[in-house]
Design a protein around this motif. Structure first.
Motif, PDB file in Angstrom:
ATOM      1  N   ALA A 279      -5.454  -7.478  -7.204  1.00  0.00           N
ATOM      2  CA  ALA A 279      -5.549  -6.878  -8.417  1.00  0.00           C
ATOM      3  C   ALA A 279      -5.411  -5.235  -8.448  1.00  0.00           C
ATOM      4  CB  ALA A 279      -6.633  -7.638  -9.248  1.00  0.00           C
ATOM      5  N   THR A 280      -6.522  -4.732  -7.622  1.00  0.00           N
ATOM      6  CA  THR A 280      -6.539  -3.339  -7.427  1.00  0.00           C
ATOM      7  C   THR A 280      -5.041  -2.724  -7.115  1.00  0.00           C
ATOM      8  OG1 THR A 280      -8.631  -3.470  -6.509  1.00  0.00           O
ATOM      9  CG2 THR A 280      -7.416  -1.481  -6.113  1.00  0.00           C
ATOM     10  N   THR A 281      -4.419  -3.108  -6.124  1.00  0.00           N
ATOM     11  CA  THR A 281      -3.061  -2.768  -5.750  1.00  0.00           C
ATOM     12  C   THR A 281      -2.094  -2.680  -6.937  1.00  0.00           C
ATOM     13  OG1 THR A 281      -3.250  -3.183  -3.245  1.00  0.00           O
ATOM     14  CG2 THR A 281      -1.261  -2.859  -4.202  1.00  0.00           C
ATOM     15  N   LEU A 282      -2.302  -3.670  -7.393  1.00  0.00           N
ATOM     16  CA  LEU A 282      -1.321  -4.215  -8.606  1.00  0.00           C
ATOM     17  C   LEU A 282      -1.515  -3.090  -9.944  1.00  0.00           C
ATOM     18  CD1 LEU A 282       1.170  -5.699  -9.746  1.00  0.00           C
ATOM     19  CD2 LEU A 282      -0.234  -7.397 -10.667  1.00  0.00           C
ATOM     20  N   THR A 283      -2.984  -3.081 -10.394  1.00  0.00           N
ATOM     21  CA  THR A 283      -3.350  -2.294 -11.422  1.00  0.00           C
ATOM     22  C   THR A 283      -2.974  -0.994 -11.150  1.00  0.00           C
ATOM     23  OG1 THR A 283      -5.157  -3.923 -11.723  1.00  0.00           O
ATOM     24  CG2 THR A 283      -5.350  -1.467 -12.676  1.00  0.00           C
ATOM     25  N   THR A 284      -3.135  -0.392  -9.700  1.00  0.00           N
ATOM     26  CA  THR A 284      -2.934   1.150  -9.584  1.00  0.00           C
ATOM     27  C   THR A 284      -1.437   1.336  -9.626  1.00  0.00           C
ATOM     28  OG1 THR A 284      -4.889   0.918  -7.783  1.00  0.00           O
ATOM     29  CG2 THR A 284      -3.148   2.722  -7.521  1.00  0.00           C
TER      30      THR A 284
ATOM     31  N   HIS B  22       0.877  -1.386   0.055  1.00  0.00           N
ATOM     32  CA  HIS B  22       0.122   0.198  -0.176  1.00  0.00           C
ATOM     33  C   HIS B  22       1.057   1.364  -0.051  1.00  0.00           C
ATOM     34  CE1 HIS B  22      -3.839   2.280   1.268  1.00  0.00           C
ATOM     35  NE2 HIS B  22      -2.722   3.105   1.837  1.00  0.00           N
ATOM     36  N   ALA B  23       1.848   1.385   0.961  1.00  0.00           N
ATOM     37  CA  ALA B  23       2.766   2.260   1.006  1.00  0.00           C
ATOM     38  C   ALA B  23       3.338   2.550  -0.214  1.00  0.00           C
ATOM     39  CB  ALA B  23       3.678   2.234   2.116  1.00  0.00           C
TER      40      ALA B  23
END
Length: 312
Positions: free
Chosen positions: A276-281, A102-103
């Motif tokens: 997937a959201t973290t990787l896509t972001t 996240h960071a």
């Protein structure tokens, strides 16, 4: 080697130096979280600067380095405030509440923050395309932090925003002054001259929050050693000379890889769940920052600080 080949060779070497610094920095968040199994966030965030200052002081003594000239004192102080004090403690405190992955995503805008601070200091002038890509990247980060609604934006994200501001100041100022002062001396003097601040804070944190040796493990001490030696000192010995050779805005493009590298290290070393959201972001931030960094500068960089140029 011809005269035409020389600038290209110097540029490539500068990118390699900057890339080496990014590789060292990419392990900072996972190593910090490992260290925080034993040490308080303030001890990890500020204490690592004290250890690094000891190493830097030894190097300065061996090299018989001269004290920074008067015109260098403010830039060195800004390096100390941004990189030695601000960025480490903001990120360490944030990592008490969020994962390294996240960071890494939120701080993916650090290259843009670095270039923006360089622009504010009058060193480089990015084009309108740079600023458009910067806004797009900020929107992506905002959407990521607010994906669970306004309640999803917490104190940790505010701390990470603080790390972007302080990190951008320290990176930009260090890259600028490294054009007229050896890069390793920039971070070394920043560390040593910050001791009146970092040493008392470290001592107080050790007293108020003693190390939890009952949870001690080799990985915690390795993590602390890593952030002190590599993240806080050796990484900058490569990073600042790299920025000096290729320019702050151009050189900071090497940070494009840092969020993805950190996400990978977090999954490998900390077993962080990377959805997937973290990787896509992370990929979208990389694309926005990449577009910004490749945008042509509307004007050449300003001359280096007064004094003979010194290549480090």
């Amino acid at each position: 080697m011809t005269d035409r080949d020389a600038p290209a060779s110097s540029h490539l070497f500068g990118l390699l130096m900057a890339g080496t610094g990014v590789l060292a920095f990419s392990l900072t968040f996972p190593a910090t979280q490992k260290a925080m199994a034993v040490f308080d966030a303030w001890t990890v965030g500020i204490g690592r600067s004290v250890v690094a200052a000891a190493l830097a002081g030894i190097c300065l003594l061996i090299a018989r380095a001269r004290f920074p000239r008067r015109e260098h004192l403010l830039p060195v102080a800004l390096v100390g405030a941004g990189i030695v004090v601000g960025y480490p403690i903001f990120t360490a405190l944030a990592l008490e509440h969020v994962s390294s992955a996240h960071a890494a995503v939120v701080t993916g805008l650090l290259p843009l923050a670095t270039a923006a601070m360089s622009r504010l200091r009058g060193n480089e002038r990015p084009s309108p395309l740079f600023w458009a890509a910067s806004v797009a990247g900020a929107v992506v980060i905002l959407a990521f932090t607010l994906r669970d609604g306004i309640s999803g934006f917490g104190v940790a994200d505010l701390l990470l925003i603080g790390s972007l501001v302080t990190g951008g100041i320290g990176y930009a100022e260090g890259g600028r002054i490294s054009k007229s002062m050896p890069g390793w001396q920039v971070i070394s003097w920043g560390l040593v001259l910050s001791l009146p601040v970092t040493l008392p804070i470290t001592a107080a944190s050790l007293v108020l929050a003693p190390p939890r040796f009952e949870h001690a493990g080799a990985s915690a001490f390795i993590g602390f050693g890593y952030v002190a030696v590599f993240s806080m000192f050796l990484g900058f010995c490569a990073w600042y000379p790299g920025l000096a050779r290729v320019g702050v805005t151009r050189g900071s493009q090497m940070q494009l890889l840092q969020p993805l590298l950190t996400v990978g290290w977090a999954a490998l070393l900390l077993h962080d769940s990377v959805d997937a959201t973290t990787l896509t972001t992370a990929v979208l931030v990389l694309a926005c920052v990449g577009l910004a960094q490749w945008a042509r500068l509307s004007a050449p960089a300003a001359p280096a600080l007064a004094g003979p140029a010194i290549r480090s």
